[in-house]
Design a protein around this motif. Sequence first.
Motif, PDB file in Angstrom:
ATOM      1  N   SER A  54     -35.316 -66.554 -17.844  1.00  0.00           N
ATOM      2  CA  SER A  54     -35.524 -65.464 -18.799  1.00  0.00           C
ATOM      3  C   SER A  54     -35.890 -65.981 -20.182  1.00  0.00           C
ATOM      4  N   ILE A  55     -35.138 -66.959 -20.670  1.00  0.00           N
ATOM      5  CA  ILE A  55     -35.416 -67.503 -22.003  1.00  0.00           C
ATOM      6  C   ILE A  55     -36.802 -68.126 -22.049  1.00  0.00           C
ATOM      7  N   THR A  56     -37.167 -68.872 -21.007  1.00  0.00           N
ATOM      8  CA  THR A  56     -38.482 -69.511 -20.976  1.00  0.00           C
ATOM      9  C   THR A  56     -39.601 -68.477 -20.935  1.00  0.00           C
ATOM     10  N   GLY A  57     -39.529 -67.559 -19.972  1.00  0.00           N
ATOM     11  CA  GLY A  57     -40.590 -66.566 -19.806  1.00  0.00           C
ATOM     12  C   GLY A  57     -40.717 -65.631 -20.988  1.00  0.00           C
ATOM     13  N   ASN A  58     -39.598 -65.097 -21.450  1.00  0.00           N
ATOM     14  CA  ASN A  58     -39.645 -64.139 -22.553  1.00  0.00           C
ATOM     15  C   ASN A  58     -40.002 -64.801 -23.882  1.00  0.00           C
ATOM     16  N   SER A  59     -39.587 -66.056 -24.075  1.00  0.00           N
ATOM     17  CA  SER A  59     -39.962 -66.758 -25.304  1.00  0.00           C
ATOM     18  C   SER A  59     -41.466 -67.020 -25.343  1.00  0.00           C
ATOM     19  N   LEU A  60     -42.036 -67.436 -24.214  1.00  0.00           N
ATOM     20  CA  LEU A  60     -43.490 -67.622 -24.145  1.00  0.00           C
ATOM     21  C   LEU A  60     -44.218 -66.314 -24.425  1.00  0.00           C
ATOM     22  N   LEU A  61     -43.731 -65.252 -23.805  1.00  0.00           N
ATOM     23  CA  LEU A  61     -44.361 -63.952 -24.004  1.00  0.00           C
ATOM     24  C   LEU A  61     -44.239 -63.499 -25.453  1.00  0.00           C
ATOM     25  N   LEU A  62     -43.084 -63.718 -26.053  1.00  0.00           N
ATOM     26  CA  LEU A  62     -42.880 -63.331 -27.450  1.00  0.00           C
ATOM     27  C   LEU A  62     -43.820 -64.105 -28.365  1.00  0.00           C
ATOM     28  N   PHE A  63     -43.966 -65.394 -28.100  1.00  0.00           N
ATOM     29  CA  PHE A  63     -44.864 -66.219 -28.923  1.00  0.00           C
ATOM     30  C   PHE A  63     -46.303 -65.746 -28.796  1.00  0.00           C
ATOM     31  N   CYS A 243     -44.784 -50.612 -13.173  1.00  0.00           N
ATOM     32  CA  CYS A 243     -44.075 -51.733 -12.546  1.00  0.00           C
ATOM     33  C   CYS A 243     -42.881 -52.152 -13.388  1.00  0.00           C
ATOM     34  N   ILE A 244     -43.053 -52.201 -14.708  1.00  0.00           N
ATOM     35  CA  ILE A 244     -41.967 -52.589 -15.603  1.00  0.00           C
ATOM     36  C   ILE A 244     -40.820 -51.602 -15.516  1.00  0.00           C
ATOM     37  N   VAL A 245     -41.141 -50.314 -15.554  1.00  0.00           N
ATOM     38  CA  VAL A 245     -40.115 -49.268 -15.486  1.00  0.00           C
ATOM     39  C   VAL A 245     -39.407 -49.300 -14.133  1.00  0.00           C
ATOM     40  N   ALA A 246     -40.199 -49.392 -13.059  1.00  0.00           N
ATOM     41  CA  ALA A 246     -39.614 -49.408 -11.718  1.00  0.00           C
ATOM     42  C   ALA A 246     -38.707 -50.618 -11.525  1.00  0.00           C
ATOM     43  N   ALA A 247     -39.110 -51.780 -12.059  1.00  0.00           N
ATOM     44  CA  ALA A 247     -38.296 -52.984 -11.920  1.00  0.00           C
ATOM     45  C   ALA A 247     -36.933 -52.812 -12.577  1.00  0.00           C
ATOM     46  N   PHE A 248     -36.910 -52.155 -13.731  1.00  0.00           N
ATOM     47  CA  PHE A 248     -35.636 -51.957 -14.424  1.00  0.00           C
ATOM     48  C   PHE A 248     -34.682 -51.118 -13.588  1.00  0.00           C
ATOM     49  N   PHE A 249     -35.159 -49.992 -13.080  1.00  0.00           N
ATOM     50  CA  PHE A 249     -34.264 -49.089 -12.363  1.00  0.00           C
ATOM     51  C   PHE A 249     -33.933 -49.601 -10.962  1.00  0.00           C
ATOM     52  N   PHE A 297     -44.641 -59.170 -14.834  1.00  0.00           N
ATOM     53  CA  PHE A 297     -45.418 -57.937 -14.848  1.00  0.00           C
ATOM     54  C   PHE A 297     -46.357 -57.882 -16.052  1.00  0.00           C
ATOM     55  N   TYR A 298     -45.941 -58.450 -17.165  1.00  0.00           N
ATOM     56  CA  TYR A 298     -46.804 -58.446 -18.339  1.00  0.00           C
ATOM     57  C   TYR A 298     -48.070 -59.259 -18.093  1.00  0.00           C
ATOM     58  N   MET A 299     -47.965 -60.240 -17.176  1.00  0.00           N
ATOM     59  CA  MET A 299     -49.125 -61.057 -16.885  1.00  0.00           C
ATOM     60  C   MET A 299     -50.181 -60.302 -16.070  1.00  0.00           C
ATOM     61  N   LEU A 300     -49.882 -59.056 -15.678  1.00  0.00           N
ATOM     62  CA  LEU A 300     -50.910 -58.224 -15.050  1.00  0.00           C
ATOM     63  C   LEU A 300     -52.029 -57.912 -16.034  1.00  0.00           C
ATOM     64  N   SER A 301     -51.717 -58.001 -17.319  1.00  0.00           N
ATOM     65  CA  SER A 301     -52.718 -57.762 -18.349  1.00  0.00           C
ATOM     66  C   SER A 301     -53.626 -58.976 -18.461  1.00  0.00           C
ATOM     67  N   GLN A 302     -54.927 -58.743 -18.363  1.00  0.00           N
ATOM     68  CA  GLN A 302     -55.888 -59.837 -18.438  1.00  0.00           C
ATOM     69  C   GLN A 302     -55.841 -60.519 -19.804  1.00  0.00           C
ATOM     70  N   ASN A 303     -55.679 -59.735 -20.877  1.00  0.00           N
ATOM     71  CA  ASN A 303     -55.600 -60.316 -22.208  1.00  0.00           C
ATOM     72  C   ASN A 303     -54.378 -61.204 -22.356  1.00  0.00           C
ATOM     73  N   MET A 304     -53.248 -60.751 -21.801  1.00  0.00           N
ATOM     74  CA  MET A 304     -52.024 -61.550 -21.873  1.00  0.00           C
ATOM     75  C   MET A 304     -52.206 -62.884 -21.153  1.00  0.00           C
ATOM     76  N   ARG A 305     -52.828 -62.852 -19.999  1.00  0.00           N
ATOM     77  CA  ARG A 305     -53.052 -64.094 -19.251  1.00  0.00           C
ATOM     78  C   ARG A 305     -53.949 -65.035 -20.040  1.00  0.00           C
ATOM     79  N   ARG A 306     -54.982 -64.481 -20.650  1.00  0.00           N
ATOM     80  CA  ARG A 306     -55.907 -65.319 -21.417  1.00  0.00           C
ATOM     81  C   ARG A 306     -55.200 -65.959 -22.612  1.00  0.00           C
ATOM     82  N   HIS A 307     -54.394 -65.175 -23.314  1.00  0.00           N
ATOM     83  CA  HIS A 307     -53.674 -65.712 -24.476  1.00  0.00           C
ATOM     84  C   HIS A 307     -52.648 -66.756 -24.052  1.00  0.00           C
ATOM     85  N   LEU A 308     -51.992 -66.540 -22.917  1.00  0.00           N
ATOM     86  CA  LEU A 308     -50.997 -67.504 -22.443  1.00  0.00           C
ATOM     87  C   LEU A 308     -51.669 -68.814 -22.052  1.00  0.00           C
ATOM     88  N   LEU A 309     -52.805 -68.726 -21.375  1.00  0.00           N
ATOM     89  CA  LEU A 309     -53.540 -69.939 -21.009  1.00  0.00           C
ATOM     90  C   LEU A 309     -53.988 -70.694 -22.250  1.00  0.00           C
TER      91      LEU A 309
END
Length: 343
Positions: A54-63, A243-249, A297-309
């Motif tokens: 969680s810390i690794t994934g969410n920190s990368l996403l936050l950055f 997907c995000i909402v469904a995963a939570f519940f 699930f956030y990586m489903l976004s093409q822009n997010m994947r591009r920024h992460l790469l």
Amino acid sequence: MEIYQSGRSSTMTNNSTTLYEYYYDFDDVEHSCDDPMDFSTISAAFFIVIFIISITGNSLLLFVLVRRGNLKNATNLFILNLTCSNLVFAVNLPFWAVELLHHWVFGDLGCKLLSAADFVGFYSSVILLTAVTVDHFITVVLNKWPSKLVRVRCAAGFCATAWIISIVASLHIAIKMKETTNEDGELICGTDDPDAKLIYLLQMSLLFFLPLVIIIFCYCAILKTVLQFSNRKKNRTVVMVLCIVAAFFICWGPYTMFSLFLTFHVPDNCYVWESWHIASNICLILALSHCCVNPLFYMLSQNMRRHLLHFLHCDNVRNMERATSSSDVTSQASLVMVDLESK
């Protein structure tokens, strides 16, 4: 995220007083039964693994969101706050793992602060997911936002309100949490205040089941509307948020329902009691795993994947592949031109 024992766990650890015995008066049942399966080591290991992921994934996403994300986009703003919510929740896991393996060693103030952080992370996630669902309902179904700027400002207001409500809702229970001892003389973080039960039921009704009803209603309308159109970009965003909402519940639903069920029903024999003990631990681990699946699930976004790469410096490989494919196309075109000239 259990309230009445350790702020986290309804597990039975190191022969200490359990949530069931401590709050629901399961003394007669427990003491007449054999010792149940000890989940303390298994649960603590899962806590640490979930914490690391969680810390690794969410920190990368936050950055990525802060450095590359367009925070003038309402959806990105909601995702940013949901990521912070997951981090607030995840940072507590090592402390509860220590309690599972030993006992509470972080003092009375630590008990109150960590319990408050637990509930702030949980409640803020629910409220933010409800807000992003309502935002998509207004955008897709009603099409009522007068402008993009107004939508972003409303999203910022929703996020601020979510944090305020979460903090206020958590304070009353956190104040009642304290460092105390169980029947074996071990320190635990919990409360025996009978008012806490009523507050817990009220808050779960308002901050879990009511949002669930709102989300189901909104997404039924959203999906009905989306299926009538073929906007792929909008569909992709709707699917990601769904997907995000469904995963939570899916993660939190079983544990929440199980905890509330125990509020009204006490097992009357050893077989049921031990079965519930096993089920509660499985549901707990499933619930906590939620904070490390959101980045996927956030990586489903093409822009997010591009920024992460780009952040991971993987864009060099991608550019080389593009250059190679581009040169191949250019060389093929040159061969064609040469062939035509020769003719």
